[in-house]
Design an enzyme around this catalytic site. Structure first.
Site, short mmCIF file in Angstrom:
data_model
loop_
_atom_site.label_atom_id
_atom_site.label_comp_id
_atom_site.label_asym_id
_atom_site.label_seq_id
_atom_site.Cartn_x
_atom_site.Cartn_y
_atom_site.Cartn_z
N ASP A 148 0.82 -1.21 0.00
CA ASP A 148 0.00 0.00 0.00
C ASP A 148 0.85 1.26 0.00
O ASP A 148 1.47 1.61 1.01
CB ASP A 148 -0.93 -0.02 1.22
CG ASP A 148 -1.94 1.12 1.20
OD1 ASP A 148 -1.94 1.91 0.24
OD2 ASP A 148 -2.73 1.21 2.15
N ASP A 372 -1.71 5.73 -6.56
CA ASP A 372 -2.04 4.95 -5.37
C ASP A 372 -2.18 3.46 -5.70
O ASP A 372 -3.00 3.09 -6.53
CB ASP A 372 -3.35 5.48 -4.77
CG ASP A 372 -3.72 4.83 -3.46
OD1 ASP A 372 -2.83 4.22 -2.82
OD2 ASP A 372 -4.89 4.92 -3.06
#
Ligand SMILES: *[C@@H]1O[C@H](CO)[C@@H](O)[C@H](O)[C@H]1NC(C)=O
Ligand SMILES: *[C@@H]1O[C@H](CO)[C@@H](O)[C@H](O)[C@H]1NC(C)=O
Ligand SMILES: *[C@@H]1O[C@H](CO)[C@@H](O)[C@H](O)[C@H]1NC(C)=O
Ligand SMILES: *[C@@H]1O[C@H](CO)[C@@H](O)[C@H](O)[C@H]1NC(C)=O
Ligand SMILES: *[C@@H]1O[C@H](CO)[C@@H](O)[C@H](O)[C@H]1NC(C)=O
Ligand SMILES: *[C@@H]1O[C@H](CO)[C@@H](O)[C@H](O)[C@H]1NC(C)=O
Ligand SMILES: *[C@@H]1O[C@H](CO)[C@@H](O)[C@H](O)[C@H]1NC(C)=O
Length: 494
Positions: A148, A372
């Site tokens: 992440d 992202d």
């Protein structure tokens, strides 16, 4: 109507998730790695234990989009907060550099050897995330963590100072790190400066009954998920491209004694690849010239296709081949921490530059674009979303619109007779001249057999736009934290 659609969707293959039941029945057969077995045990046990039916693909897609949406909302919130804080502090440039990353002689010394970790598409786990295989502790134990870039804490499910029958009982549902069995596990005291000040951004708690009590956290994710536990320094182990292993000592990890939230399903924890002093990305990149890179395989890839998360130069990894020349652009660090931002100049479709106000892309204003790995779809603020959708819809005018029960995806169509060449190419233009031209399948996405949707989600203006992981697929992305540079190029990732 709703019921009918559900029946319909039970049959068909969804883009985001491989057919779950089919895989489960195959899971007992040959030629499936440990990876697969693990996954399906997870899902079945969990569903059975809760007395629930396994979810349909459509339900999962909705869930995925739901967490995407909440994540997006809070990225914008974070942007607003950091903006107001910055105005108060009035520092000319909020970017900070990790001291060890800025020394180029150190980079050269590390030469061509890189660190590598296997990376899998989360589709195998029923999520839109990517997973990394990772070893923690002494002796080293393997865990599957969500990779992440929007997270600064690395944590795994964990038990600490746990005695008695309750702790001896092995949970078969998930892997748990037994902190007491690791000789290199050292808790961070709650009385330390590290706990009280430096880890405040990582949600450390003020609670400190005695000076040596471990520093606790209540880590909140942008999608509403949370993890509770204690901070510790640990040794982590991973492979080098020359075949040997490297150990990194004193890596900050979270020992999560509990976690809640959809996003962690199938995972043992999260690997923090965000830009923050204590993130795994910075600490590991520091050892390898300040760089890390990944290449996201297609969600539709066969289950045995995996990719790598690389620390060091991607060029030293010969199995990753770029099909075209790498492009380079500025990586904007420290503005929307811990996210990675880029300077976009505009979007063109079929070589025509769309009319989008410049402030939409201004990361130093109230806009900006983030890359992202933890979001699946691509979010565009309204002033960018509307012209992009209008231009793409125009090319799909001859196809029958489908009303699927996916509120976030506005335009879906019957893709019988669809051919990618009908869709004009979309290009992201960076302020410094670089161009990112994703394959059509990254924005005209498969959602079911015979059904495709435009993979953009609108988000409120002012706010940040987000390039999600589907858009990033089939490209190498190299984050050079020492030189504030993002490099990318198309690749098969294998
Ligand atoms: C970089 O590291 C070298 C030794 O490894 C040292 O001689 C040099 O002064 C450092 N440069 C900076 C800018 O810190
Ligand atoms: C890596 O190796 C190649 C050839 O093996 C060499 O040309 C290149 O300069 C090396 N890169 C670094 C950073 O040492
Ligand atoms: C691999 O590279 C590391 C770091 O440069 C080095 O310490 C190790 O000896 C190398 N191993 C082999 C087998 O070359
Ligand atoms: C943990 O590691 C950090 C460096 O990352 C170090 O500054 C700190 O003193 C260590 N804390 C303990 C308790 O070992
Ligand atoms: C990171 O560390 C640097 C240098 O130690 C410090 O100046 C900076 O404030 C830290 N950043 C954050 C977000 O804690
Ligand atoms: C993956 O499996 C397919 C058949 O199941 C096989 O043809 C292919 O070679 C495998 N790929 C890899 C990288 O193992
Ligand atoms: C798409 O259209 C074709 C022929 O027009 C039809 O046979 C098919 O059922 C439609 N598919 C969907 C998903 O509506």
């Amino acid at each position: 109507m709703y019921r009918q659609q559900r029946g319909f969707f039970l049959f068909i293959f969804l883009f985001f998730v491989v057919i779950f039941l089919e895989k489960c029945s195959k899971g007992h057969g040959e030629s499936v790695g440990t990876k697969l077995e693990l996954i399906h045990r997870h899902h079945f046990r969990r569903n059975r234990a809760n007395g629930m039916q396994p979810m349909t693909q459509l339900e999962r897609l909705r869930q995925l989009l739901h967490s995407d949406t909440i994540r997006q909302r809070s990225i914008s919130e974070r942007l607003r907060l950091q903006k107001s804080r910055r105005q108060v502090l009035e520092s000319p440039d909020a970017t900070y550099y990790h001291p060890a990353c800025t020394n180029s002689s150190r980079r050269a010394k590390n030469g061509n050897v890189s660190g590598e970790m296997t990376m899998y598409s989360g589709a195998d786990f029923g999520t839109g995330q990517y997973f990394v295989s990772f070893k923690v502790g002494s002796p080293a134990r393997r865990f599957m963590l969500i990779a992440d870039t929007g997270s600064d804490l690395t944590w795994m499910n964990c038990k600490y100072r746990c005695h008695g029958a309750k702790c001896r009982k092995k949970s078969r549902k998930r892997r748990v790190f037994q902190a007491d069995h690791s000789s290199s596990f050292v808790t961070v005291p709650c009385s330390s400066r590290m706990c009280k000040i430096e880890l405040a951004n990582l949600f450390s708690l003020a609670r400190c009954p005695s000076p040596h009590t471990p520093c606790a956290y209540d880590y909140r994710y942008s999608d509403g998920s949370a993890a509770l536990g204690i901070f510790a320094n640990e040794t982590v182990t991973f492979g080098l491209t020359n075949g040997t292993k490297v150990r990194i000592h004193n890596m900050l990890v979270g020992c999560s004694e509990s976690s809640t939230g959809q996003s962690f399903q199938g995972a043992d924890g999260v690997m923090g690849l965000g830009y923050s002093n204590y993130s795994f990305a910075l600490k590991a990149a520091e050892k390898f010239g300040g760089k890390f890179s990944y290449c996201l395989v297609d969600h539709l890839s066969p289950q045995n296709v995996s990719s790598y998360l690389i620390f060091g130069s991607h060029e030293s990894v010969d199995y990753v081949t770029t099909l075209h020349r790498m492009q380079h652009t500025e990586l904007v660090l420290g503005v929307i921490n811990p996210f990675y931002a880029v300077n976009i100049k505009g979007i063109s479709i079929g070589s025509i530059m769309l009319k989008i106000p410049a402030e939409v892309w201004n990361v130093n204003g109230v806009g900006g674009m983030i890359l992202d790995s933890g979001s699946s779809l691509t979010f565009l603020t309204r002033p960018a979303y509307q012209p992009v959708m209008a231009a793409l819809r125009l090319s799909l005018i001859s196809f029958t619109r489908l009303k699927l029960d996916i509120p976030q995806l506005e335009f879906c169509f019957n893709s019988t007779g669809f051919d990618e060449s009908l869709v004009p190419r979309l290009v992201f233009h960076f302020a410094d001249g670089a161009r990112f031209e994703p394959p059509v399948k990254s924005y005209v996405i498969d959602v079911a057999a015979g059904a495709k949707c435009l993979g953009f989600v609108p988000t409120a203006w002012p706010g940040a736009s987000v390039i999600g992981n589907i858009m990033q697929q089939n490209h190498i992305w190299e984050f050079d934290l020492a030189n504030n540079r993002l490099s990318f190029g198309s690749s098969s990732c294998t």
